[in-house]
Design a protein around this motif. Structure first.
Motif, PDB file in Angstrom:
ATOM      1  N   MET A   1     -32.747  22.334   5.068  1.00 57.20           N
ATOM      2  CA  MET A   1     -32.713  21.054   4.378  1.00 57.20           C
ATOM      3  C   MET A   1     -31.900  21.235   3.096  1.00 57.20           C
ATOM      4  N   VAL A   2     -30.970  20.319   2.848  1.00 55.28           N
ATOM      5  CA  VAL A   2     -30.143  20.338   1.645  1.00 55.28           C
ATOM      6  C   VAL A   2     -30.335  19.003   0.948  1.00 55.28           C
ATOM      7  N   ALA A   3     -30.517  19.054  -0.380  1.00 53.50           N
ATOM      8  CA  ALA A   3     -30.784  17.820  -1.133  1.00 53.50           C
ATOM      9  C   ALA A   3     -30.150  17.884  -2.515  1.00 53.50           C
ATOM     10  N   GLY A   4     -30.259  16.785  -3.222  1.00 55.77           N
ATOM     11  CA  GLY A   4     -29.695  16.676  -4.558  1.00 55.77           C
ATOM     12  C   GLY A   4     -30.654  17.142  -5.636  1.00 55.77           C
ATOM     13  N   GLU A   5     -30.661  16.402  -6.724  1.00 54.49           N
ATOM     14  CA  GLU A   5     -31.476  16.756  -7.882  1.00 54.49           C
ATOM     15  C   GLU A   5     -32.918  16.275  -7.741  1.00 54.49           C
ATOM     16  N   ASN A   6     -33.815  17.003  -8.377  1.00 54.65           N
ATOM     17  CA  ASN A   6     -35.215  16.606  -8.523  1.00 54.65           C
ATOM     18  C   ASN A   6     -35.937  16.471  -7.188  1.00 54.65           C
ATOM     19  N   PHE A   7     -35.616  17.361  -6.250  1.00 54.10           N
ATOM     20  CA  PHE A   7     -36.262  17.302  -4.947  1.00 54.10           C
ATOM     21  C   PHE A   7     -37.748  17.599  -5.096  1.00 54.10           C
ATOM     22  N   GLY A   8     -38.587  16.794  -4.444  1.00 54.73           N
ATOM     23  CA  GLY A   8     -40.030  17.003  -4.477  1.00 54.73           C
ATOM     24  C   GLY A   8     -40.720  16.412  -5.687  1.00 54.73           C
TER      25      GLY A   8
ATOM     26  N   VAL B   1     -35.143  25.190   1.934  1.00 56.19           N
ATOM     27  CA  VAL B   1     -34.644  23.972   1.292  1.00 56.19           C
ATOM     28  C   VAL B   1     -33.710  24.408   0.173  1.00 56.19           C
ATOM     29  N   VAL B   2     -32.493  23.886   0.199  1.00 53.20           N
ATOM     30  CA  VAL B   2     -31.507  24.131  -0.849  1.00 53.20           C
ATOM     31  C   VAL B   2     -31.343  22.812  -1.584  1.00 53.20           C
ATOM     32  N   ALA B   3     -31.485  22.846  -2.903  1.00 54.63           N
ATOM     33  CA  ALA B   3     -31.336  21.620  -3.696  1.00 54.63           C
ATOM     34  C   ALA B   3     -30.628  21.942  -5.005  1.00 54.63           C
TER      35      ALA B   3
ATOM     36  N   ASN C   1     -46.099  28.967  -3.291  1.00 51.07           N
ATOM     37  CA  ASN C   1     -47.511  29.186  -2.950  1.00 51.07           C
ATOM     38  C   ASN C   1     -47.785  29.112  -1.455  1.00 51.07           C
ATOM     39  N   ILE C   2     -47.048  28.268  -0.727  1.00 48.25           N
ATOM     40  CA  ILE C   2     -47.304  28.137   0.715  1.00 48.25           C
ATOM     41  C   ILE C   2     -46.267  28.891   1.561  1.00 48.25           C
ATOM     42  N   GLY C   3     -45.311  29.546   0.894  1.00 45.55           N
ATOM     43  CA  GLY C   3     -44.342  30.370   1.611  1.00 45.55           C
ATOM     44  C   GLY C   3     -43.147  29.633   2.174  1.00 45.55           C
ATOM     45  N   LEU C   4     -42.741  28.533   1.533  1.00 43.43           N
ATOM     46  CA  LEU C   4     -41.534  27.816   1.945  1.00 43.43           C
ATOM     47  C   LEU C   4     -40.365  28.293   1.075  1.00 43.43           C
ATOM     48  N   PRO C   5     -39.365  28.946   1.662  1.00 41.59           N
ATOM     49  CA  PRO C   5     -38.216  29.392   0.875  1.00 41.59           C
ATOM     50  C   PRO C   5     -37.413  28.216   0.319  1.00 41.59           C
ATOM     51  N   ILE C   6     -37.055  28.325  -0.949  1.00 40.06           N
ATOM     52  CA  ILE C   6     -36.237  27.310  -1.616  1.00 40.06           C
ATOM     53  C   ILE C   6     -35.188  28.016  -2.464  1.00 40.06           C
ATOM     54  N   ILE C   7     -34.041  27.376  -2.626  1.00 43.77           N
ATOM     55  CA  ILE C   7     -32.957  27.930  -3.441  1.00 43.77           C
ATOM     56  C   ILE C   7     -32.272  26.789  -4.165  1.00 43.77           C
ATOM     57  N   GLU C   8     -32.013  26.989  -5.453  1.00 46.51           N
ATOM     58  CA  GLU C   8     -31.224  26.032  -6.222  1.00 46.51           C
ATOM     59  C   GLU C   8     -29.761  26.462  -6.209  1.00 46.51           C
ATOM     60  N   CYS C   9     -28.880  25.528  -5.860  1.00 44.52           N
ATOM     61  CA  CYS C   9     -27.446  25.794  -5.867  1.00 44.52           C
ATOM     62  C   CYS C   9     -26.692  24.468  -5.832  1.00 44.52           C
TER      63      CYS C   9
ATOM     64  N   GLY D   1     -16.620  27.604   6.343  1.00 44.49           N
ATOM     65  CA  GLY D   1     -16.202  28.927   5.880  1.00 44.49           C
ATOM     66  C   GLY D   1     -16.405  29.154   4.388  1.00 44.49           C
ATOM     67  N   LYS D   2     -16.990  28.202   3.692  1.00 43.92           N
ATOM     68  CA  LYS D   2     -17.205  28.348   2.248  1.00 43.92           C
ATOM     69  C   LYS D   2     -18.518  29.080   1.974  1.00 43.92           C
ATOM     70  N   SER D   3     -18.541  29.825   0.873  1.00 44.48           N
ATOM     71  CA  SER D   3     -19.742  30.535   0.437  1.00 44.48           C
ATOM     72  C   SER D   3     -20.114  30.123  -0.973  1.00 44.48           C
ATOM     73  N   PHE D   4     -21.391  30.167  -1.265  1.00 46.13           N
ATOM     74  CA  PHE D   4     -21.915  29.759  -2.568  1.00 46.13           C
ATOM     75  C   PHE D   4     -22.974  30.760  -3.006  1.00 46.13           C
ATOM     76  N   LYS D   5     -23.080  30.952  -4.303  1.00 40.51           N
ATOM     77  CA  LYS D   5     -24.090  31.864  -4.847  1.00 40.51           C
ATOM     78  C   LYS D   5     -25.221  31.047  -5.426  1.00 40.51           C
ATOM     79  N   GLY D   6     -26.365  31.064  -4.729  1.00 37.17           N
ATOM     80  CA  GLY D   6     -27.553  30.382  -5.207  1.00 37.17           C
ATOM     81  C   GLY D   6     -28.410  31.321  -6.026  1.00 37.17           C
ATOM     82  N   GLN D   7     -29.457  30.790  -6.580  1.00 39.71           N
ATOM     83  CA  GLN D   7     -30.378  31.575  -7.394  1.00 39.71           C
ATOM     84  C   GLN D   7     -31.414  32.221  -6.476  1.00 39.71           C
ATOM     85  N   SER D   8     -31.339  33.537  -6.360  1.00 40.25           N
ATOM     86  CA  SER D   8     -32.307  34.245  -5.514  1.00 40.25           C
ATOM     87  C   SER D   8     -33.567  34.559  -6.315  1.00 40.25           C
ATOM     88  N   PHE D   9     -34.653  34.775  -5.588  1.00 44.81           N
ATOM     89  CA  PHE D   9     -35.920  35.124  -6.218  1.00 44.81           C
ATOM     90  C   PHE D   9     -36.003  36.629  -6.431  1.00 44.81           C
ATOM     91  N   PRO D  10     -36.769  37.058  -7.425  1.00 45.55           N
ATOM     92  CA  PRO D  10     -37.023  38.491  -7.567  1.00 45.55           C
ATOM     93  C   PRO D  10     -37.834  38.987  -6.370  1.00 45.55           C
TER      94      PRO D  10
END
Length: 161
Positions: A55-62, A82-84, A97-105, A133-142
């Motif tokens: 799932m890809v979304a804009g600002e203020n998802f959720g 979910v990428v937003a 908390n529920i184990g849903l991966p999310i990334i901001e980019c 073919g494009k790549s983007f660097k999102g914010q990964s979690f520790p």
């Protein structure tokens, strides 16, 4: 960990009442919640989503209420990430908390289109749009947060320890 799938794309300010409408909150069963996920914004979502999709979304998802039902419904529907551009704070934490991966980019959200095939490497935060073919660097979690997510959420993570 790397996931890949087809993109379902949404705009800004997708609130929890749209992700899982209040009329379906009489249960906490993940499968039942998933059967109504996104129904008020995309009536075909539950018919079209496949295990592993993204799932890809804009600002203020959720944004909106603090219900955990929203990320549970998304995860149970088969969405692998979910990428937003940005997430509402409580949705962000509920997702971990529920184990849903999310990334901001923000750059990825602007460039990726609905239907694109995308892969995401959680270790590096790299998002590859395999369609363009494009790549983007999102914010990964520790690593410790990645472990919470890979364990299926905070309760499972704590129970393992």
């Amino acid at each position: 960990m790397i996931v890949s799938g087809t993109v379902h794309k949404y705009g800004d300010d997708v609130d929890t009442d749209v992700i899982i409408p209040a009329r379906y909150l009489n249960t906490s069963d993940p499968a039942e919640l998933a059967s109504h996920c996104m129904i008020d914004i995309d009536k075909d979502f539950v018919k079209n989503v496949k295990q592993g999709d993204i799932m890809v979304a804009g600002e203020n998802f959720g944004c909106g209420s603090s219900r955990e039902h929203a990320p549970i419904a998304i995860k149970a529907s088969g969405i692998s990430c979910v990428v937003a551009k940005t997430f509402a704070r409580i949705f962000y934490r509920n997702s971990i908390n529920i184990g849903l991966p999310i990334i901001e980019c923000p750059e990825a959200c602007d460039a990726i289109a609905a239907g694109d095939k995308v892969s995401i490497d959680f270790d590096s935060g790299v998002i590859n749009d395999e369609t363009t073919g494009k790549s983007f660097k999102g914010q990964s979690f520790p690593p410790f947060i990645q472990k919470i997510i890979s364990d299926g959420g905070l309760i499972n993570y704590v129970n393992e320890r």
